[in-house]
Design a protein around this motif. Sequence first.
Motif, mmCIF file in Angstrom:
data_model
loop_
_atom_site.group_PDB
_atom_site.id
_atom_site.type_symbol
_atom_site.label_atom_id
_atom_site.label_comp_id
_atom_site.label_asym_id
_atom_site.label_seq_id
_atom_site.Cartn_x
_atom_site.Cartn_y
_atom_site.Cartn_z
ATOM 1 N N LEU A 41 -11.098 1.311 -3.388
ATOM 2 C CA LEU A 41 -12.072 1.767 -2.387
ATOM 3 C C LEU A 41 -12.406 0.618 -1.442
ATOM 4 N N LEU B 113 -11.500 0.405 2.651
ATOM 5 C CA LEU B 113 -12.511 0.212 3.694
ATOM 6 C C LEU B 113 -12.128 -0.960 4.589
ATOM 7 N N LEU C 259 -9.226 0.040 6.815
ATOM 8 C CA LEU C 259 -9.701 0.919 7.896
ATOM 9 C C LEU C 259 -10.342 0.100 9.010
ATOM 10 N N ALA D 12 -14.623 7.730 -6.101
ATOM 11 C CA ALA D 12 -14.181 6.660 -5.197
ATOM 12 C C ALA D 12 -13.478 7.255 -3.977
ATOM 13 N N SER E 139 -13.976 10.314 -2.708
ATOM 14 C CA SER E 139 -14.943 10.985 -1.829
ATOM 15 C C SER E 139 -15.846 9.970 -1.136
ATOM 16 N N SER E 140 -16.033 8.802 -1.749
ATOM 17 C CA SER E 140 -16.794 7.742 -1.082
ATOM 18 C C SER E 140 -16.037 7.207 0.128
ATOM 19 N N SER F 116 -16.471 9.811 2.853
ATOM 20 C CA SER F 116 -17.816 9.885 3.418
ATOM 21 C C SER F 116 -18.114 8.669 4.299
ATOM 22 N N THR F 117 -17.842 7.481 3.771
ATOM 23 C CA THR F 117 -18.110 6.273 4.561
ATOM 24 C C THR F 117 -17.107 6.143 5.702
ATOM 25 N N HIS G 168 -17.914 8.458 8.750
ATOM 26 C CA HIS G 168 -19.057 7.991 9.541
ATOM 27 C C HIS G 168 -18.673 6.754 10.350
ATOM 28 N N TYR G 169 -17.899 5.862 9.728
ATOM 29 C CA TYR G 169 -17.421 4.683 10.460
ATOM 30 C C TYR G 169 -16.573 5.120 11.659
ATOM 31 N N THR H 294 -18.534 6.396 14.489
ATOM 32 C CA THR H 294 -19.255 5.315 15.153
ATOM 33 C C THR H 294 -18.361 4.563 16.135
ATOM 34 N N SER I 126 -22.297 6.247 -1.068
ATOM 35 C CA SER I 126 -20.986 5.989 -1.674
ATOM 36 C C SER I 126 -21.110 4.984 -2.818
ATOM 37 N N THR J 21 -19.909 6.169 -6.526
ATOM 38 C CA THR J 21 -18.844 5.450 -7.215
ATOM 39 C C THR J 21 -19.423 4.555 -8.310
#
Lengths: 271, 271
Positions: free
Chosen positions: A51, A55, A58, A101, A103-104, A107-108, A111-112, A115, B104, B108
């Motif tokens: 995870l 991130l 990304l 992990a 789905s986190s 979700s994050t 939103h990122y 933005t 998140s 997690t």
Amino acid sequence: MAGVRWHQTDLLDRAAAARLIREVRPSHLLHLAWTVEHGAFWTSPDNLDWLAASLHLLRCFNEAGGSRFLGIGSGAEYGDCAGDCDEAETPLCPASLYAAAKSSLWSTGRHYAQTVELGFVWCRLFQVFGVGEPQTRLIPSVIGALLRGEVVAVGSGTAVRDFVDVRDAAAALKVILLSDFSGALNVGTGRGRSIAEVCESIGRQLGRPELIGIGRRQDRPGEPGRIVADVARLRSVNGELPATTLEDSIADVIGWLSEGKVTAQRGQARP
Amino acid sequence: MAGVRWHQTDLLDRAAAARLIREVRPSHLLHLAWTVEHGAFWTSPDNLDWLAASLHLLRCFNEAGGSRFLGIGSGAEYGDCAGDCDEAETPLCPASLYAAAKSSLWSTGRHYAQTVELGFVWCRLFQVFGVGEPQTRLIPSVIGALLRGEVVAVGSGTAVRDFVDVRDAAAALKVILLSDFSGALNVGTGRGRSIAEVCESIGRQLGRPELIGIGRRQDRPGEPGRIVADVARLRSVNGELPATTLEDSIADVIGWLSEGKVTAQRGQARP
């Protein structure tokens, strides 16, 4: 492969991953890597690292000018679901560390992406299987045992899953990556089959139904009863649904594992 | 402070954080760090790094033999909520990157903690404020302007929040950390107050109600209308609820910012 340039890195090494993304400056990124060791991945602490690494990837991708990121989720993010799992309506109730992990990241990540105005699509793969997968996974392991004439110990077999051929899933991912769709998208067939049905289909195709030992093993605790995709959104983005039947896909895995030995039996065994 | 030993590290430096945890081998960890720059933190890409760093810290803590981790969440994880936000019943609908990253870590983190049998408690702080907070935040910035005799431009003021005094929140965190409760836990008062009410209370206490300019500024887009804690669970774990009234807390912030200048006015201005 013609027209393909390979690069290699360790995504868990943040500096190395950042360096590669800065060098290559990709416009599109299809992020498939995760911890996937069969049986262990549901509860592996490595889910935390994947995870975190995802991130980081990304963010690096966006900051290097990327335009479209496709991440891989899982039908397991929905958890147990009486009806079909719908991207817009069905709540996410992950029942495992792996599913939480994933789905986190969704979700994050979304939103990122909102933005920073990055294209972000999240493909929830359902029960992908097929030629070339690790032989410890359900379908190859059942086939392997039957080819050796061994009884297979299966759990209750009541869990219903949406089995999708890996070739159909890969073809859909390519179309989706090159589309302009953003958001979550199920990649499944929309058809639920119980584990027992799948095992029995293998038994029939190999002419050894008596070797399928339903109820001879404990189920994994907390395993959701039913996870089947609603595929309306996939149909609209991909233009079509995965077309290979479960029986044809199983036949191909049998052919691969037996190196031609059961080819003669295939036509006869298929429904 | 007597009996306290300070250690310093950069949690965004994975190797340094891991080294510190291995050296100190804490039994309990209260993890408060995050990106919090006022105004910017809702959409900052640093939320990705703080989520990743927090997952890393959690894993290091467990692997070094830690027994109890307390992470800090936010009432914003619930998103807009008609009733009071209940830890067990209210779905999480984060409306910002910050809230998504926090939820998140909760999702997690708790699955990880279950897997490794680590105590994991997730305190969702509601609208914490008080003496010592950055003067750019709502309450000190309104007080500061009124002390300078300036008009304060406020948005519609209709958003309802659960304001909790930082001293009450800190006292509750200490009790919760040392309890054996695992799971999510709201830290608020259970009382909703609109932004307009809070600003008007400041205006009254400072004798300058005419300087509160409701409706003179745009609201932050997508800001949830109402976020108020259900506090039944806090009462049962903490033994009591935050007791300082909003008016007393505001009076103390006024005292702090004006260095005693308004003390005489406080008694008169309180309801």
